[in-house]
Design a protein around this motif. Structure first.
Motif, short mmCIF file in Angstrom:
data_model
loop_
_atom_site.label_atom_id
_atom_site.label_comp_id
_atom_site.label_asym_id
_atom_site.label_seq_id
_atom_site.Cartn_x
_atom_site.Cartn_y
_atom_site.Cartn_z
N ARG A 621 -1.54 35.27 -8.56
CA ARG A 621 -1.88 36.70 -8.97
C ARG A 621 -2.58 36.17 -10.26
O ARG A 621 -3.85 36.71 -10.68
CB ARG A 621 -0.63 37.77 -9.23
N SER A 660 1.35 44.70 -0.68
CA SER A 660 1.69 45.60 -1.66
C SER A 660 0.56 46.48 -2.11
O SER A 660 -0.69 46.20 -1.53
CB SER A 660 2.07 44.69 -2.88
N GLU A 801 16.41 52.00 -13.90
CA GLU A 801 15.13 52.16 -12.83
C GLU A 801 14.05 52.94 -13.67
O GLU A 801 13.00 53.27 -13.11
CB GLU A 801 15.73 53.39 -11.88
N GLU B 19 0.25 46.01 -18.44
CA GLU B 19 0.92 45.05 -17.78
C GLU B 19 1.89 45.70 -16.64
O GLU B 19 2.18 45.28 -15.59
CB GLU B 19 1.69 44.25 -18.59
N LYS B 22 0.28 46.91 -13.64
CA LYS B 22 -0.06 45.60 -13.13
C LYS B 22 0.84 44.99 -12.11
O LYS B 22 0.76 44.76 -11.11
CB LYS B 22 -0.83 44.69 -13.82
N ASP B 23 2.19 45.12 -12.64
CA ASP B 23 3.40 44.15 -12.31
C ASP B 23 3.80 45.40 -11.00
O ASP B 23 4.24 44.96 -9.91
CB ASP B 23 4.44 44.40 -13.03
N ALA B 24 3.75 46.58 -11.36
CA ALA B 24 4.00 47.76 -10.23
C ALA B 24 3.13 47.53 -9.04
O ALA B 24 3.58 47.70 -7.75
CB ALA B 24 3.91 48.90 -10.86
N LEU B 25 1.98 47.36 -9.17
CA LEU B 25 0.89 47.32 -8.12
C LEU B 25 1.09 46.12 -7.18
O LEU B 25 0.98 46.17 -6.10
CB LEU B 25 -0.50 47.21 -8.56
N PHE B 26 1.64 45.06 -7.56
CA PHE B 26 2.06 43.86 -6.78
C PHE B 26 3.29 43.61 -6.66
O PHE B 26 3.86 42.56 -5.92
CB PHE B 26 1.30 42.71 -7.31
N SER B 27 4.36 44.43 -7.13
CA SER B 27 5.56 44.19 -6.94
C SER B 27 6.27 44.35 -5.51
O SER B 27 5.65 45.29 -4.83
CB SER B 27 6.40 45.21 -7.89
N GLU B 28 7.17 43.43 -5.31
CA GLU B 28 7.65 43.68 -3.83
C GLU B 28 8.48 44.77 -3.83
O GLU B 28 8.84 45.43 -2.75
CB GLU B 28 8.58 42.27 -3.46
N THR B 30 8.02 47.82 -4.97
CA THR B 30 7.17 48.73 -4.82
C THR B 30 6.91 49.18 -3.34
O THR B 30 6.89 50.02 -2.67
CB THR B 30 5.75 48.72 -5.63
N THR B 31 6.60 47.66 -2.78
CA THR B 31 6.24 47.67 -1.31
C THR B 31 7.46 48.09 -0.42
O THR B 31 7.20 49.04 0.26
CB THR B 31 5.84 46.30 -0.88
N ALA B 54 -1.78 52.80 -4.52
CA ALA B 54 -2.41 51.79 -5.16
C ALA B 54 -3.39 52.63 -6.00
O ALA B 54 -3.57 52.35 -7.31
CB ALA B 54 -2.99 50.92 -4.31
N LEU B 58 -3.82 52.77 -9.89
CA LEU B 58 -5.16 52.41 -11.01
C LEU B 58 -5.78 53.46 -11.57
O LEU B 58 -6.53 53.19 -12.20
CB LEU B 58 -6.10 52.07 -9.60
N PRO B 95 9.45 55.18 -12.76
CA PRO B 95 9.69 54.16 -13.61
C PRO B 95 8.72 53.32 -14.22
O PRO B 95 8.73 52.90 -15.35
CB PRO B 95 10.11 52.69 -12.27
#
Lengths: 835, 147
Positions: A621, A660, A801, B19, B22-28, B30-31, B54, B58, B95
């Motif tokens: 990333r 994701s 959380e 940031e 950004k972390d939340a967008l690609f976080s496992e 979140t998925t 997503a 954004l 969160p």
């Protein structure tokens, strides 16, 4: 006939060669010149370096003596109390008058200001206080120079007490320390002259050199020790004298400056807000005035004591005789060096406020004497010996000829012992030199690698090895690929190879930004995996280390995990070594290094493969953020070319990332051999399938042995069994009141869990006293306390959380407390109603 | 829906995100949360829901339009869309509330404001006894008449 002519021709040729005159020495015994010439050449190799060192020692001795006398002269000049003049000094008086005029102007303004504050009744008590001070300052301001002069005179009383009889203390120290130095200098000149002369004489030369080499340790060593100790002392003492000189000189100018601004300092006393400046001025004045006394006290005490310790007789500049005197000299020099160090340390601690800035400046001046004189001497000797010793060891390991045979080996061993005593090795010492060079460049140039490169300019080629290695390390650390681009390809390769030789542990810090070097240089490739090799004692060859079990037997796996991984992936041994080198270079990269990567590494197919296989999603990333998401697409393509099943064993996070929220926008779905993985479930199945084998190692075993096909199937996993029914059949509705209460409580908890989305965890019982375990109805007080704790816990859980308030665990606010009380009331009422 | 948005423009938007987002967008996590919510509510179009989340992260889709978007794109009933949006709000957006607030320009709650004593209003006088007039102050400038 023909043959006859031929024979005659040959015979004539032989006769002619015998008849032609040859140059020979007709004088008796001169044929021996050739022997001695050969002998001289032979012995020169051994004795030459010693002679060179003696000449170097002589030069340092001269420089040391000169510095000593110069520094002593300066110190005597600045030490003199008459050097500090307040009254009667034209500069001070002119400056003081200037500031008095300015202060008088401000006095009027302050008076008007105070008058207005009193008239308008703004903070009247303070204004009255300031008025009193203003009047006082107006009177004293004209005497400020006199007061400073009085303070200086008071300190001079103490100063003169120490100074009397010690005015020429530096000269006396020089006399005792350095007087014999001139004798020694004379004797050194005599030695060198005699040696040079002996070299000229044909017969004597080689014997003289032989005697020098032979007698170096046994005969000349005590004198050498004394000379080296003296050189060390000369530099240290002159360094300290310069340090004191700068402090004494600074003291004079600072006190004069403080005297000049004394009217302004008194002016600051008027108002409470500015009073702190007056106090600061006064503090500095006192500190600097009395600094001289403290400094001089230590100087006089220490140097007088060392005079007493000085051996009566001067060092005898004759071989062998010096052994008798050496004990006294060692004690003398040891005391002097220790005392000087302590004196400097104590002086620094008792120094006034911005004396530290002057000390730093003094370090620059006086330190040059030490760092440019003493340190290079010591460093040079250490580095040369370490480098030579490291080479000897390397040559021994490789079974090559050891230079200078036994003598070289003895020196090498001695150096190794010396390093061992210091807790290091010649190799570590060489690595430290390179690291130190890098740190020096960083300190001097910061991140401006171009400036550092320009600094060396055309002289870069003449740099020593550790300097080249240090520069490459510095450039890589500062700017990665861009920094290394300041070197040409040949220079970079050379620097990397030198680093591989002297600092193999640091090599990856260079190679990680330029992984193409691994393929270009076998030395670099080998150094990257050097720990994986060991020398076979039987054959003398270097082989890969194998892993051993508890019994010491080889398991068949390589000890280096990276090489083993590559072999497991199907590479041959030679390719596995290369791939392992690439893997180590890639593993050395951290997320923050990504921005420093250049096109040569990013485009390297080995790098891309290792990123796809082994680097987690966080790294990929970061690559995408720095280099664009097109690069992530390349990594995806690479992963697909390797095979998603293989990738899933080592880098499942990369596979999952495509599903994701961000991945759904910026990445594409994985596909392989016509099969598309539409969502996360599909990819999870693939990952699960690849991990059906217990561990990666076992999976690799199954791959190698071909047992995989039997274990892996495409069958859907069996559906989970329904939970067993509770003993005694399903739950019946409660018949008792307690049962109803418990059921209601359970229902309430279940609802709360749903509402909070699982935020509430079950309240853990505290102990036997917990009312849940006792299964009795809680008292209202207990229930209230429990709910309060629950809410507090929930707040903390929410924070984890991302709920609620900020990171600190703050107590409940008023509104929250009110809400809590309301909820508790409602609960109590509800429970009462149910009862 | 995603076809309407240019990937490059979205990438530029992503690069300017805080940031946290950004972390939340690609976080496992979140998925996993999205897929769990979809499983709980028996929604099969989890990839679509992921894309909607997503776009909200954004800042392209407003947060308030989540329910409507779910209803429109996935053809869910109002009640179900409400429940799913509530859960997404709770598990995914709350969160990162601060990041979203800064993205949408609402401003984060921040710490409690400090009370400036200078702005504290003067308390009103309680009705009670009427105030006695203050005694006249001594005039310090007045000179005594020596007659």
């Amino acid at each position: 006939m023909k043959f006859k002519i031929l024979y005659i021709f040959v015979i004539a040729l032989i006769l002619f060669s015998l008849i032609v005159p040859k140059p020979v020495f007709a004088i008796l015994g001169t044929g021996l010149f050739d022997y001695f010439e050969a002998a001289t050449k032979g012995i020169e190799k051994l004795a030459g370096p010693f002679t060179g060192k003696i000449i170097k020692l002589f030069l340092y001795y001269v420089i040391g003596l000169v510095l000593l006398h110069t520094s002593a002269a300066f110190l005597e000049m600045t030490m003199d109390p008459s050097f500090l003049q307040i009254q009667g000094n034209a500069v001070v008086e002119y400056g003081w008058r200037f500031t008095v005029n300015i202060a008088s102007m401000f006095l009027i303004l302050f008076l008007i200001f105070i008058a207005f504050t009193i008239i308008l009744k703004i903070n009247t008590p303070q204004a009255k206080k300031s008025l009193v001070r203003l009047v006082l300052v107006a009177i004293l301001i004209n005497f400020s120079l006199l007061f400073v002069g009085i303070m200086v005179d008071v300190s001079n009383i103490f100063y003169n007490t120490l100074f009397t009889g010690n005015a020429d203390l530096p000269s006396r120290v020089i006399e005792s320390l350095g007087a014999s130095g001139w004798d020694i200098l004379t004797s050194m000149i005599t030695w060198i002259g005699a040696l040079a002369l002996s070299l000229i004489i044909p017969f004597v030369g080689p014997f003289a050199q032989y005697a020098l080499a032979l007698g170096m340790v046994g005969i000349y060593l005590p004198n050498l020790i004394v000379w080296i100790s003296q050189i060390v002392c000369f530099f240290m003492v002159s360094g300290m004298f310069f340090f004191y000189t700068i402090l004494f000189a600074a003291r004079v100018f600072i006190i004069q400056l403080l005297a000049m601004i004394s009217p302004l300092a008194l002016l600051a006393y008027i108002f409470p807000k500015t009073e702190k400046y007056f106090k600061m001025w006064f503090k500095w004045l006192v500190e600097w005035i009395f600094l001289g006394i403290i400094l001089f006290f230590f100087l006089a005490l220490g140097l007088a004591a060392t005079n007493a310790l000085m051996p009566r007789s001067g060092p005898v500049p004759l071989p062998m005789v010096g052994w008798g005197d050496i004990g006294g000299y060692i004690v003398y020099y040891f005391f002097l060096i220790t005392y000087l160090g302590i004196a400097v340390m104590v002086s620094k601690k008792t120094a006034p406020t911005f004396a530290n800035q002057f000390i730093a400046m003094a370090k620059g001046g006086a330190g040059i004497v030490v760092t440019r004189g003493l340190k290079p001497l010591g460093k040079d000797i250490r580095r040369k010996l370490s480098g030579w010793s490291a080479k000897q060891e390397k040559a021994k390991k490789e079974g090559k000829h050891v230079a200078f045979g036994k003598l070289g080996g003895a020196v090498s061993t001695t150096v190794k012992w010396g390093h061992k005593a210091a807790g290091t090795t010649p190799e570590l010492s060489a690595e430290r030199d390179a690291t130190e060079e890098s740190a020096n460049l960083e300190r001097e140039f910061g991140s401006n690698v171009d400036a550092a490169r320009d600094y060396y300019g055309a002289w870069y080629g003449r740099l020593r090895k550790h300097e080249k290695s240090g520069f490459a390390l510095y450039a890589a650390k500062m700017k990665g690929d861009k920094g290394l681009a300041t070197l040409s390809d040949a220079e970079l390769k050379e620097a990397a190879e030198i680093t591989a030789d002297i600092a193999p542990e640091k090599l990856k810090d260079i190679v990680k930004y330029r992984q193409d070097l691994i393929d270009e240089s076998p030395t670099i490739k080998k150094a990257m995996v050097s720990k994986a090799f060991k020398k076979d004692p039987k054959t003398g060859e270097y082989k890969l280390k194998m892993e051993k079990d508890e019994n010491g037997e080889e398991t068949g796996d390589y000890e280096d995990r990276d090489i083993q991984t590559m072999v497991d992936l199907g590479y041959s041994e030679a390719d596995a070594i290369r791939e392992a080198a690439f893997k180590k270079a890639t593993d050395a990269l951290k997320n923050e290094d990504v921005e420093k990567l250049g096109a040569k590494t990013l485009g390297n197919k080995h790098f891309q493969e290792h990123v796809a296989r082994f680097k987690g999603w966080g790294f990929v990333r970061k690559l995408g953020e720095e280099k664009g998401m097109d690069y992530v697409s390349k990594i995806q393509e690479k992963a697909e070319s390797i095979g998603l099943e293989e990738i899933s064993r080592t880098n499942s996070s990369l596979l999952r990332a495509a599903y994701s929220p961000g991945g759904s926008i910026f990445m594409r779905e994985w596909k392989e051999k016509g099969k598309e993985y539409k969502d996360k479930k599909d990819i999870n199945k693939l990952i699960k399938k690849s991990r059906k084998v217990v561990s990666w190692q076992k999976g690799v075993d199954t791959l190698r042995t071909g047992k995989a096909a039997e274990e892996w199937t495409d069958k859907e996993p069996k559906p989970a069994k329904p939970p067993p029914s509770p003993p005694g059949g399903p739950k019946k509705p409660p018949s008792t009141l307690q049962g109803v209460l418990d059921a209601a409580k359970e229902e309430r908890e279940r609802k709360e869990k749903e509402d909070w989305g699982g935020g509430r965890t079950t309240i853990k019982p505290k102990g036997p006293e917990d009312w849940r375990e006792e299964e009795r109805k809680p008292t209202p007080k207990e229930a209230k306390a429990e709910d309060k704790r629950f809410f507090k816990r929930k707040t903390t859980a929410q924070k984890k959380e991302g709920w609620g308030r900020e990171a600190e665990d703050k107590p409940l606010t008023k509104e929250e407390r009110k809400k809590l009380d309301q909820i508790l009331k409602e609960k109590e009422e509800g429970e009462e109603k149910k009862e | 829906m995603l076809e309407e948005y240019n990937k490059e423009k979205l990438w530029k938007i992503y690069q300017k995100l805080p940031e946290e987002l950004k972390d939340a967008l690609f976080s496992e996590d979140t998925t996993d949360n999205i897929y769990n919510i979809c499983e709980r509510n028996e929604i099969e179009e989890a990839p679509e829901v992921t894309k909607i989340v997503a776009l909200i992260l954004l800042g392209v889709l407003p947060l308030e339009s989540l329910q409507e978007t779910l209803r429109g794109e996935l053809k869910l009933k109002t009640e179900r869309a409400r429940k799913v949006s509530q859960e997404i709000n709770r598990f995914i957006f709350y969160p990162v509330k601060r990041g979203l607030d800064s993205l949408y320009g609402l401003g984060s709650p921040g710490p409690a404001p400090k009370v400036d004593l200078g702005t504290v209003p003067i308390p009103e006088e309680e009705p009670g006894e009427p105030k006695k007039p203050a005694p006249p102050r001594k005039d310090t400038y007045r000179e005594s008449l020596d007659i």
